[in-house]
Design an enzyme around this catalytic site. Structure first.
Site, short mmCIF file in Angstrom:
data_model
loop_
_atom_site.label_atom_id
_atom_site.label_comp_id
_atom_site.label_asym_id
_atom_site.label_seq_id
_atom_site.Cartn_x
_atom_site.Cartn_y
_atom_site.Cartn_z
N LYS A 196 0.73 -1.11 -0.07
CA LYS A 196 -0.09 -0.10 0.03
C LYS A 196 0.89 1.28 0.07
O LYS A 196 1.87 1.35 0.82
CB LYS A 196 -0.87 -0.04 1.27
CG LYS A 196 -1.68 1.08 1.34
CD LYS A 196 -2.65 1.09 2.53
CE LYS A 196 -3.63 2.28 2.78
NZ LYS A 196 -4.39 2.07 3.85
N LYS A 249 -2.41 -1.38 -3.76
CA LYS A 249 -3.13 -0.36 -3.70
C LYS A 249 -2.12 0.96 -3.67
O LYS A 249 -1.21 1.00 -3.08
CB LYS A 249 -3.93 -0.23 -2.17
CG LYS A 249 -4.90 0.88 -2.17
CD LYS A 249 -5.47 0.95 -0.66
CE LYS A 249 -6.43 2.10 -0.53
NZ LYS A 249 -7.00 2.21 0.78
#
Ligand SMILES: [Zn+2]
Length: 328
Positions: A196, A249
């Site tokens: 992420k 992400k």
């Protein structure tokens, strides 16, 4: 090896039936996970200004919306909670009567055929908006991890089918796995936000989840945007710690990372098309600068072609309707 004029790659592009037959990547409803935001109160449906078509729902409205999501054939939702009260310890995150816990129980009681995944992090629940417990301005890793394990367990006790830690603390997947297994929840999978990035594309989400940090940013735990090898190390640790599904992400700006993760580990791989990716397409579409539907599908196909098996996307309902339309 055939060369021109024997070899003509255009031959398979003239007939639309042939084009459909040789298409390598297609979207299916089974690829979709729909992110949803739950707030206290009743009869609440607040539009999120920076995300057209996305709302914060109170539990009663959320249940209604989940029925619609399930009826569209979308298999899964992921829940984000906005609590009544926030404190330094983010105590609503692991309160058995917290907002997400209530939402899970209500959905599970009333909606059939819908997988309920929960986002596990502290930033929506802390008064300072950071993803964990602070000492001064530093986020303490190990103290935060033990709260994340408590939070994940409370979601599962409320009926969550899967938990998804998004905090990027070290060691949280193992801590959550142990906490769940200790209570007998050995069959509940963990979808880990493994790679992420500290991204500017999260802007609109912070309106939706009301989780902007009061000071500083998330660079001490989320990944630096320039790093690819480090993403591989992050994913590798999460797999070693017991992650069942790994996630990259954001999605669109990190297609190379999705491809590398899929090739290297061959794990079920999720990608999160985040709020900024969504809102840019929506805004340009609303201005008639692009064909929104076409760009939506192109962006999602790209993510799948890069190697994602499933996509968390605010477009999930739009895509389900699109698929119903084109497959008729
Ligand atoms: Zn967070």
């Amino acid at each position: 090896m055939a060369i021109y004029p024997n070899k003509r790659l255009r031959r398979l592009r003239y007939n639309p039936i042939v084009r459909d037959m040789i298409r390598e990547t297609e979207l299916s409803k089974n690829d979709l996970i729909y992110p949803m935001f739950v707030v206290p109160g009743t009869n609440v449906k607040n539009p999120v200004k920076s995300m057209p078509g996305i709302f914060q729902f109170s539990v009663d409205k959320l249940v209604k919306e989940c029925k619609e999501v399930a009826s569209l054939g979308i298999p899964a939702v992921i829940l984000f909670g906005i609590p009544e009260h926030k404190d330094e310890q983010g105590s609503d995150a692991y309160d058995p009567n917290g907002i997400v816990q209530k939402a899970i129980r209500a959905i599970k009681a009333e909606v059939k055929n819908l997988l309920v995944i929960t986002d596990v992090c502290m930033c929506e629940y802390t008064s300072h908006g950071h993803c964990g417990i602070l000492l001064g301005e530093e986020i303490l890793n190990d103290e935060t991890v033990s709260l994340l394990a408590k939070e994940a367990l409370s979601h599962v006790e409320a009926g969550a089918d899967m938990v998804a830690p998004s905090d990027m603390m070290d060691g949280r997947v193992l801590a959550i796995r142990k906490a769940l297994d200790y209570k007998g929840y050995t069959k509940i999978p963990i979808m880990s936000y493994s790679a992420k990035y500290s991204s500017g594309y999260y802007g609109p989400f912070r309106d939706a989840a009301e989780s902007s940090p009061a000071f500083g940013d998330r660079r001490s735990h989320q990944m630096d945007i320039g790093n690819g090898d480090e993403a591989i190390r992050e994913v590798e640790s999460d797999i070693e710690e017991g992650a069942d599904i790994v996630m990259v992400k954001p999605a669109g700006p990190y297609l190379d990372i999705i491809r590398r993760v899929k090739d290297k580990f061959g794990m079920p791989t999720a990608a999160y098309q985040v709020s900024g990716e969504f809102s840019m397409i929506k805004a340009a579409g609303q201005n008639d600068w692009i064909d929104e539907e076409r760009v939506m599908i192109e962006a999602l196909i790209a993510i799948k072609r890069a190697g994602a098996d499933m996509i968390l996307t605010y477009f999930a309902k739009d895509v389900a309707r699109y698929l119903d339309k084109v497959r008729k």
